[in-house]
Design a protein around this motif. Structure first.
Motif, mmCIF file in Angstrom:
data_model
loop_
_atom_site.group_PDB
_atom_site.id
_atom_site.type_symbol
_atom_site.label_atom_id
_atom_site.label_comp_id
_atom_site.label_asym_id
_atom_site.label_seq_id
_atom_site.Cartn_x
_atom_site.Cartn_y
_atom_site.Cartn_z
ATOM 1 N N PRO A 128 37.786 38.706 35.566
ATOM 2 C CA PRO A 128 39.081 38.567 35.044
ATOM 3 C C PRO A 128 39.881 39.909 34.674
ATOM 4 O O PRO A 128 41.091 39.929 34.793
ATOM 5 N N GLN A 158 38.972 30.550 43.388
ATOM 6 C CA GLN A 158 39.537 31.996 42.920
ATOM 7 C C GLN A 158 39.144 33.233 43.892
ATOM 8 O O GLN A 158 40.324 33.985 43.960
ATOM 9 N N THR A 213 33.284 37.953 42.931
ATOM 10 C CA THR A 213 33.658 36.571 43.012
ATOM 11 C C THR A 213 33.053 35.900 44.078
ATOM 12 O O THR A 213 33.319 36.173 45.143
#
Length: 76
Positions: free
Chosen positions: A28, A62, A57
């Motif tokens: 993030p 996402q 990731t």
């Protein structure tokens, strides 16, 4: 990102820079850095941050979102 909305993208980047070293691979934070760099008109740096975020990731929504953001950057 919330801080950047109130105080500007440079303040948001400064806050990310102040995070402990362990946050360097926190997805993030990497995605937020990319967003703020793109907001500041620094697509090359944003692409590097997105690449770092993508590296940590796994497959899924996402990752697809980050790939779309990466593809949308205009790098000259």
């Amino acid at each position: 990102v919330a801080l950047a909305e109130v105080q500007g993208a440079p303040a948001g980047l400064a806050a990310l820079d102040a995070l402990p070293p362990e946050a360097a691979s926190f997805q993030p934070a990497l995605a937020a850095r990319a967003h703020l760099l793109a907001t500041l008109g620094r697509p090359g740096a944003a692409a590097l941050a997105l690449d770092a975020a993508l590296a940590v990731t796994p497959e899924g929504p996402q990752r697809r979102y980050l790939l779309a953001r990466r593809a949308a950057l205009r790098i000259s």
